[in-house]
Scaffold this active site. Structure first.
Site, PDB file in Angstrom:
ATOM      1  N   LYS B  79       1.319  -1.088  -0.240  1.00  0.00           N
ATOM      2  CA  LYS B  79      -0.105  -0.248  -0.167  1.00  0.00           C
ATOM      3  C   LYS B  79       0.722   1.721   0.039  1.00  0.00           C
ATOM      4  CE  LYS B  79      -4.037   2.323   2.290  1.00  0.00           C
ATOM      5  NZ  LYS B  79      -4.765   2.171   4.038  1.00  0.00           N
ATOM      6  N   SER B 154     -10.375   1.541   2.958  1.00  0.00           N
ATOM      7  CA  SER B 154      -8.336   2.140   1.987  1.00  0.00           C
ATOM      8  C   SER B 154      -8.220   1.846   1.658  1.00  0.00           C
ATOM      9  CB  SER B 154      -8.158   3.465   2.649  1.00  0.00           C
ATOM     10  OG  SER B 154      -7.498   2.948   4.150  1.00  0.00           O
ATOM     11  N   SER B 178     -10.101  -0.195   7.076  1.00  0.00           N
ATOM     12  CA  SER B 178      -9.024  -0.402   5.861  1.00  0.00           C
ATOM     13  C   SER B 178      -8.203  -1.541   5.423  1.00  0.00           C
ATOM     14  CB  SER B 178      -8.216   0.773   5.770  1.00  0.00           C
ATOM     15  OG  SER B 178      -9.124   2.337   5.621  1.00  0.00           O
TER      16      SER B 178
END
Lengths: 94, 488, 485
Positions: B79, B154, B178
């Site tokens: 990420k 997210s 997330s």
């Protein structure tokens, strides 16, 4: 109303965010809905409840006073938008 | 079966048996990326050069007969919120469009040390603020199960990458769901460990007291393997806990006998899509059928948890994001008149709307006159949530719930209504507030879209939730795969 | 109208730890820009602070040394505001749970004694340094500024006094005493010149006898104790004048800049904004908890503090209170005294007299601290011994001192080089006195007629003939003997 346009302008300024008049209106509307929901917690009586700022019960996490490696100045300034004499340049302050 | 479709443990065996090389695995994954990335848009930055270099090193080590761990040569997506030295790290924000870190985050470094192959940095909601990856400053990522729908957020890029076989596993970060929510929406396994278990050093902070790094994997075994290498004490993180880490893979057994499973009624109430609820109820039945003792329980203050979260997280964020000011790194507005002009224009032009919204919300909650009513009170509510969980865990070993109240929603569906978007985290947020571990495992579909079962454990109860998740996976036998198409 | 001033000081002292407050970067002063930085003290995204144990210990020790209570539970807060010298745009500081609270410092002001309360001592991180380009280096008028983060994150202790200070002299004495305490503890260099000790003063005035508070101003740029005293004196006069002339509007709550050259304060022209620091507990750091045993241990480790030393000087060396006070004003001064007294072995009061007399005079003239000169305790002890042995007279010693001060030569070397040895040979002095008596028969007559003053004149003549090198006691004795013969 949980928050006014004036307050939105003030917090935007505190946070160094510029808003157009249309944005002030939009954000005020949105923040008001969110704060209305967040305001639910005012229903609770938490007078004798201690606050939790950490979910884990750690304390006294300290480091020994020892010098470790630093970045080279080249690395330190590698992302600088503007630099001069191995320092970061900022526009005039006042 | 293609190499890119396989799990970590399958590939590791092939590597050890010299059936394949890390280079071949890497090539396979990159050919997959080339094939589908245009549709899915998982990645913000693809690091093929780094990957090939790392694959070469892994192959050399294997050829030399050196001991390699289970992650050596495994293509991994990271990420874009974790710093990687020399590799652009944007946090999904225009304000960090050009940012090249000079250091690597501890969690990523631990995996580098294990010999992973980094495929790239994945798309995300800007600064991890969002539940759909639509708040990315660059482009939205699409759900591999339906390209018109969101992958969740997210960490949507990391979830979609694994679901679409563009990486064998990936790392995400979870502040209010997330990792778990996109894992559920993309039909894969996603875990948020206990707060403090994985170092946050080098993870660009959203809400420091809630953020935690964790893995996205194709199955529970892979999740345990990755966790084995993420859990390390880090002297650079004051909130890093020291534990005697068990071997999470070794403790995976298919046995639910006597395991006490609590179902918080507040998480099966209105607000949960009835179809999702049905799928989850069926999943809970699988647990019961295999020997688990299932009963209803209650987390009475849960409804206040969301309110507390949307005060605490933005408050911390408003302070954490102050540093993006154009002085030392990142975007600086051109030709500023003076310092104030630079601050205002840099941040106004650099941040997207959701980030601005949360910064303002947090600034407000901390400001003079409102601190006690909002931030002060929210921290006390947080104590109530912790107590609720403690009480429930007196009677139960794990708690289960849907991971998300709905399946993946359409891109654009909730953009105009931030509160509606926030409510999609209702099941996951309380877990972050209490710092507990949670895992989402696929447990079926609704209209062809995956549903996740969330299993919540006590603090440091990773072993138990992994065991329950593993047993569920073994007895549920789910093998549906996304088709990377648009459904109606 | 007679006014009384109400003064409070906020003193920042950089702690002299090896590494910074929240990271392992060094803390050296004067290195090339941005060479002592890392992801933490540059505020790079993702970096995290870990607190320096030594810095915490230093603050607790400082608190104990000034009679503070120690909070057994203490936390760090974030103080949020934007400024380019602050890498994270928040400062890690302390708010409602500082390490130390409620202390005091006792001052001896010659004719009275007073106690100044200390509200709190807390720990925080220092900011980076701004270098203003253009506009003569001042922020106002500069074209742009450069930021050097070497200093960012150096541990900084803030000591806040109660508004108990009534005169500029007390303010100076308080700051000096605090400095002596911190230097004695070894927790800070307290160099006002290098900026490792920084003093800001809050000052208001009120009619004497009233208990209300006037409008206060904050004074900055006080770079020496002298500046502190002068700036306060100026500000008191300015405020009194405004009140006396019926222009109270000239006193507004503001920050004023002290200009040492002009000897005046003026409104600090910055863009002043209403601050809202939005303090909240720093979630990246965990609480500090101490047990009483640890605090007691630290207390037992405290060295002799200036006030204790003063008492000992009075008792052990028989010094008067005033002298003992002056000699313990700084650690270096007290150390010099004790070292000299040890080497000299004679009357400690002689050491005190020399230090507070000639030595202080030359130090003040040159603007030096006692440990910045060539004169060491050995120099002074040797000088005193030469006087005692009769090698030189006190008068000669006073001539030797400045040269010693300037060159660092030992006194006997100077004495030999210049032939300043005292004449103590009885035959030689006897001969000289004979000459004096022969040349001054009329004065001798006057003396014998009962005019005592004549004796002094004759002594003077004898000293003149020896060019001041004659042993005064010997001359005195021999002259008396010969006159009575």
């Amino acid at each position: 109303m949980a928050i006014s346009e004036k307050e939105v302008k003030h917090v935007a300024w505190l946070a160094r965010l510029g808003l157009t008049d249309a944005e002030v209106q939009k954000f005020t509307r949105q923040l008001d809905v969110i704060l209305e929901h967040a305001g639910k917690i005012s229903e609770l009586n938490v007078e004798n409840v201690p606050p939790t700022s950490h979910a884990i019960p750690l304390k006294n996490v300290l480091r020994e006073d020892k010098v470790g490696a630093c970045l080279t100045p080249e690395d330190a300034l590698s992302n600088a938008p503007k630099k001069e004499d191995q320092a970061f340049v900022v526009p005039r302050i006042v | 079966m293609e190499l890119y479709q396989m799990t970590i443990h399958e590939l590791h065996e092939k590597l050890l048996n010299k059936e394949v090389s890390a280079k071949e695995i890497t090539d396979s994954v990159f050919s997959r990326i080339e094939e589908v990335e245009d549709k899915v848009k998982s990645y913000l930055t693809i690091t093929k050069d780094v990957a090939l270099e790392q694959a070469k090193l892994a192959d050399e080590k294997i050829a030399a007969g050196g001991k390699v761990g289970p992650l050596a040569g495994i293509p991994t997506a990271i990420k874009d919120v974790m710093c990687t030295r020399g590799v652009r790290t944007t946090c999904g924000s225009k304000i960090l469009d050009n940012f090249i870190p000079v250091y690597t985050s501890t969690a990523v470094q631990n995996l580098f040390d294990e010999g992973i192959v980094m495929t790239g940095k994945t798309n995300m909601d800007e600064f991890a603020m969002g539940s759909s990856t639509e708040n990315s400053g660059f482009f939205p990522t699409r759900n591999p199960w339906d390209l018109e729908r969101v992958p969740g957020g997210s960490s949507g890029g990391s979830a979609a990458a694994v679901a679409a076989d563009e990486a064998v596993f990936s790392l995400g970060s979870d502040t209010g769901g997330s990792i778990r929510q996109p894992a559920a929406l993309c039909g894969i396994v996603g875990m948020k460990p206990t707060y403090g278990l994985v170092s946050r050093y080098g993870l660009v902070a959203f809400a420091s007291s809630l953020d935690q790094i964790g893995p996205f994997t194709k199955d529970v075994t892979d999740c345990a393997i990755v966790l084995n290498h993420l859990v390390r004490h880090d002297p650079m993180d004051s909130t890093s806990v020291k534990i005697d880490r068990p071997d999470y893979k070794e403790i995976l057994i298919n046995d639910l006998k006597g395991v006490r499973v609590g179902v918080p009624k507040e998480l099966m109430a209105e607000g949960i899509d009835p179809k999702v609820k049905k799928v989850v109820e069926d999943a809970i039945k699988v647990l019961a059928d295999n020997g688990a003792i299932v009963a209803e329980t209650s987390l009475p203050n849960l409804e206040y948890g969301l309110s507390a979260y949307y005060i605490i997280a933005p408050a911390e964020a408003s302070s954490n994001l102050a540093r993006f000011d154009g002085v030392r790194y990142g975007y600086r507005a051109p030709d500023p008149d003076d310092l104030m002009d630079m601050y205002m224009r840099t941040r106004t032009e650099g941040f997207g709307d959701e980030v601005k919204r949360r910064i303002m919300l947090g600034t407000y909650a901390l400001s003079a006159g409102y601190y006690e009513a909002y931030y002060g009170k929210a921290q006390k509510v947080r104590t109530l949530i912790v107590r609720d969980f403690n009480k429930a865990f007196e009677d139960f070993d794990v708690l289960v719930s849907p991971t998300s109240p709905t399946v993946a929603f359409k891109i654009g569906e909730k953009v105009a209504n931030p509160l509606q978007m926030y409510l999609s985290d209702i099941c996951t947020i309380p877990v972050n507030l209490a710092g507990l571990p949670g895992i989402s495992v696929p447990c079926g579909t609704v209209d062809g879209l995956p549903v996740g079962l969330q299993i919540i454990g006590k603090a440091l109860g990773e072993e138990t939730i992994l065991r329950v998740a593993y047993s569920f996976e073994q007895n549920f036998n789910w093998s549906e795969k996304p088709k990377l198409e648009t459904r109606d | 109208m007679e006014y009384e001033s109400v003064i409070g000081l906020e003193i920042h002292a950089e702690l002299n730890t090896e590494s910074k407050m929240f990271c392992g970067c060094g803390t050296h002063f004067g290195e090339a820009p941005n060479t002592q930085t890392c992801p933490v003290c540059l505020g790079l995204p993702g970096s995290l602070p870990v607190a320096n144990a030594k810095a915490i210990e230093y603050v607790i020790k400082s608190g104990l040394a000034v009679g503070c209570g120690i909070n057994l539970y203490s936390i760090f807060h974030r103080k949020n505001y934007f400024y380019p010298d602050m890498p994270k745009d928040y400062q890690i500081s302390q708010y409602d749970q500082p390490l130390c609270i409620n202390g005091f410092i006792d001052l001896d002001m010659n004719d009275y004694q007073t106690r100044i309360g200390i509200t709190r001592i807390h720990l925080e991180e220092d900011t980076g340094k701004l270098i203003h380009i253009g506009g003569a280096g001042r922020i106002a008028g500069a074209k742009y500024s450069l930021v050097d983060f070497n200093r960012a994150g150096v541990p900084l202790m803030e000591i806040v006094s109660e508004p108990d200070i009534r005169t500029p002299e007390e303010a100076k004495a308080y700051a000096q005493k605090l400095r002596a305490v911190l230097i004695t503890l070894g927790v800070s260099d307290c160099s006002m010149e290098k900026g490792s000790m920084r003093v800001d003063a809050n000052i208001s005035i009120r009619p004497k006898g009233s208990t209300g508070l006037g409008v206060k101003t904050e004074l900055k740029n006080l770079n020496s104790f002298r500046s502190l005293q002068r700036a306060l004196a100026y500000e008191i006069e300015r405020q009194a004048k405004a009140l006396n002339e019926g222009k109270p509007e000239e006193i507004v709550q503001e920050t004023r800049h002290w200009d040492e050259a002009k000897g005046a304060t003026s409104t600090l022209r910055t863009k002043e904004y209403a601050h809202d620091y939005r303090y909240f507990p720093d979630p990246d750091l965990v609480p500090m908890e101490f047990d009483i045993a640890y605090i007691d241990f630290l207390r037992s480790q405290l060295p002799e503090l200036p006030n204790e030393r003063k008492q000992r000087f009075i008792k052990e060396y028989g010094l008067p209170v005033h002298e003992a006070n002056l000699l313990t004003e700084s650690k270096a001064m007290g150390d010099f005294f004790e070292e000299t007294a040890k080497l000299y072995k004679g009357d400690p009061k002689a050491v005190a007299n020399w230090m507070l007399g000639d030595m202080s005079y030359y130090l003040n003239t040159e603007g030096l601290e006692i440990d910045e000169t060539a004169v060491t305790p050995k120099h002074l002890a040797e000088l005193l011994k030469l006087i005692d042995k009769g090698v030189i007279s006190g008068k000669i010693a006073k001539e030797i001192f400045p040269e010693m001060f300037e060159t660092g030569k030992l006194p006997q070397v100077i004495v030999e080089e210049k032939g300043m040895t005292q004449i103590s040979d009885e035959a030689e002095i006897s001969k000289i006195i004979d000459m004096v008596l022969e040349e001054n028969t009329s004065t001798v007559e006057e003396y014998r007629a009962g005019k005592d003053k004549a004796f002094g004149f004759l002594i003077g003549q004898a000293m003149r003939l020896t060019r001041g090198r004659g042993n005064p006691q010997l001359i005195n004795r021999l002259l008396r003997e010969k006159l009575q013969a």
